[in-house]
Scaffold this motif. Sequence first.
Motif, PDB file in Angstrom:
ATOM      1  N   LYS A 116       0.720  -1.288   0.129  1.00  0.00           N
ATOM      2  CA  LYS A 116      -0.038   0.002   0.165  1.00  0.00           C
ATOM      3  C   LYS A 116       0.793   1.316   0.114  1.00  0.00           C
ATOM      4  O   LYS A 116       0.668   2.218  -0.745  1.00  0.00           O
ATOM      5  CB  LYS A 116      -0.782  -0.026   1.215  1.00  0.00           C
ATOM      6  N   ALA A 117       1.870   1.145   0.655  1.00  0.00           N
ATOM      7  CA  ALA A 117       3.109   2.223   0.758  1.00  0.00           C
ATOM      8  C   ALA A 117       3.359   2.758  -0.596  1.00  0.00           C
ATOM      9  O   ALA A 117       3.692   3.714  -0.989  1.00  0.00           O
ATOM     10  CB  ALA A 117       3.965   2.182   1.847  1.00  0.00           C
ATOM     11  N   LEU A 118       3.683   1.689  -1.261  1.00  0.00           N
ATOM     12  CA  LEU A 118       4.488   1.695  -2.566  1.00  0.00           C
ATOM     13  C   LEU A 118       3.280   2.188  -3.588  1.00  0.00           C
ATOM     14  O   LEU A 118       3.888   3.411  -4.525  1.00  0.00           O
ATOM     15  CB  LEU A 118       4.698   0.402  -3.134  1.00  0.00           C
ATOM     16  N   VAL A 133       4.668   6.913  -8.118  1.00  0.00           N
ATOM     17  CA  VAL A 133       3.944   5.839  -8.648  1.00  0.00           C
ATOM     18  C   VAL A 133       2.476   6.338  -9.056  1.00  0.00           C
ATOM     19  O   VAL A 133       2.068   5.969 -10.187  1.00  0.00           O
ATOM     20  CB  VAL A 133       4.007   4.517  -7.586  1.00  0.00           C
ATOM     21  N   LEU A 134       2.070   7.210  -8.298  1.00  0.00           N
ATOM     22  CA  LEU A 134       0.662   7.583  -8.582  1.00  0.00           C
ATOM     23  C   LEU A 134       0.942   8.564 -10.001  1.00  0.00           C
ATOM     24  O   LEU A 134      -0.108   8.474 -10.918  1.00  0.00           O
ATOM     25  CB  LEU A 134       0.293   8.659  -7.327  1.00  0.00           C
ATOM     26  N   TRP A 135       1.851   9.382  -9.960  1.00  0.00           N
ATOM     27  CA  TRP A 135       2.243  10.092 -11.461  1.00  0.00           C
ATOM     28  C   TRP A 135       2.135   9.374 -12.407  1.00  0.00           C
ATOM     29  O   TRP A 135       1.779   9.465 -13.510  1.00  0.00           O
ATOM     30  CB  TRP A 135       3.234  11.089 -11.277  1.00  0.00           C
ATOM     31  N   PHE A 136       2.958   8.101 -12.199  1.00  0.00           N
ATOM     32  CA  PHE A 136       3.068   7.221 -13.466  1.00  0.00           C
ATOM     33  C   PHE A 136       1.801   6.499 -13.805  1.00  0.00           C
ATOM     34  O   PHE A 136       1.453   6.458 -14.966  1.00  0.00           O
ATOM     35  CB  PHE A 136       4.247   5.838 -12.883  1.00  0.00           C
ATOM     36  N   LEU A 137       1.116   6.070 -12.743  1.00  0.00           N
ATOM     37  CA  LEU A 137      -0.407   5.745 -13.159  1.00  0.00           C
ATOM     38  C   LEU A 137      -1.347   6.573 -13.884  1.00  0.00           C
ATOM     39  O   LEU A 137      -1.926   6.179 -14.742  1.00  0.00           O
ATOM     40  CB  LEU A 137      -1.078   5.161 -11.709  1.00  0.00           C
ATOM     41  N   PHE A 138      -1.031   7.740 -13.540  1.00  0.00           N
ATOM     42  CA  PHE A 138      -2.057   8.817 -14.153  1.00  0.00           C
ATOM     43  C   PHE A 138      -1.781   9.092 -15.417  1.00  0.00           C
ATOM     44  O   PHE A 138      -2.666   9.102 -16.082  1.00  0.00           O
ATOM     45  CB  PHE A 138      -2.035  10.193 -13.024  1.00  0.00           C
ATOM     46  N   LEU A 139      -0.489   9.362 -15.622  1.00  0.00           N
ATOM     47  CA  LEU A 139      -0.099   9.616 -16.953  1.00  0.00           C
ATOM     48  C   LEU A 139      -0.018   8.411 -17.921  1.00  0.00           C
ATOM     49  O   LEU A 139      -0.699   8.850 -19.025  1.00  0.00           O
ATOM     50  CB  LEU A 139       1.474  10.216 -16.950  1.00  0.00           C
ATOM     51  N   PHE A 140       0.317   7.294 -17.428  1.00  0.00           N
ATOM     52  CA  PHE A 140       0.515   6.193 -18.570  1.00  0.00           C
ATOM     53  C   PHE A 140      -0.930   5.836 -18.748  1.00  0.00           C
ATOM     54  O   PHE A 140      -1.162   5.568 -19.879  1.00  0.00           O
ATOM     55  CB  PHE A 140       1.237   4.824 -17.587  1.00  0.00           C
TER      56      PHE A 140
END
Length: 63
Positions: free
Chosen positions: A2-4, A10-17
């Motif tokens: 959950k921390a990862l 990681v959130l930026w990567f998930l959002f943009l990708f």
Amino acid sequence: MKALLSSTPVLWFLFLFNLVVAAAAPFVVDGAQGVMTAVGMGVVSLGAGVSLLRGQRPSGHGA
């Protein structure tokens, strides 16, 4: 785990990708599969974006 997943990079990567894939999917994959891929990736992107916005703390407000 959950921390990862809640870390900012990681959130930026998930959002943009997922946003890019959601935008490209209807043009790359034909028919209902492309639309459903776009919808699914868009939901993930929205979730990551909301998490990014909620994670921002206003500075200078004391406690």
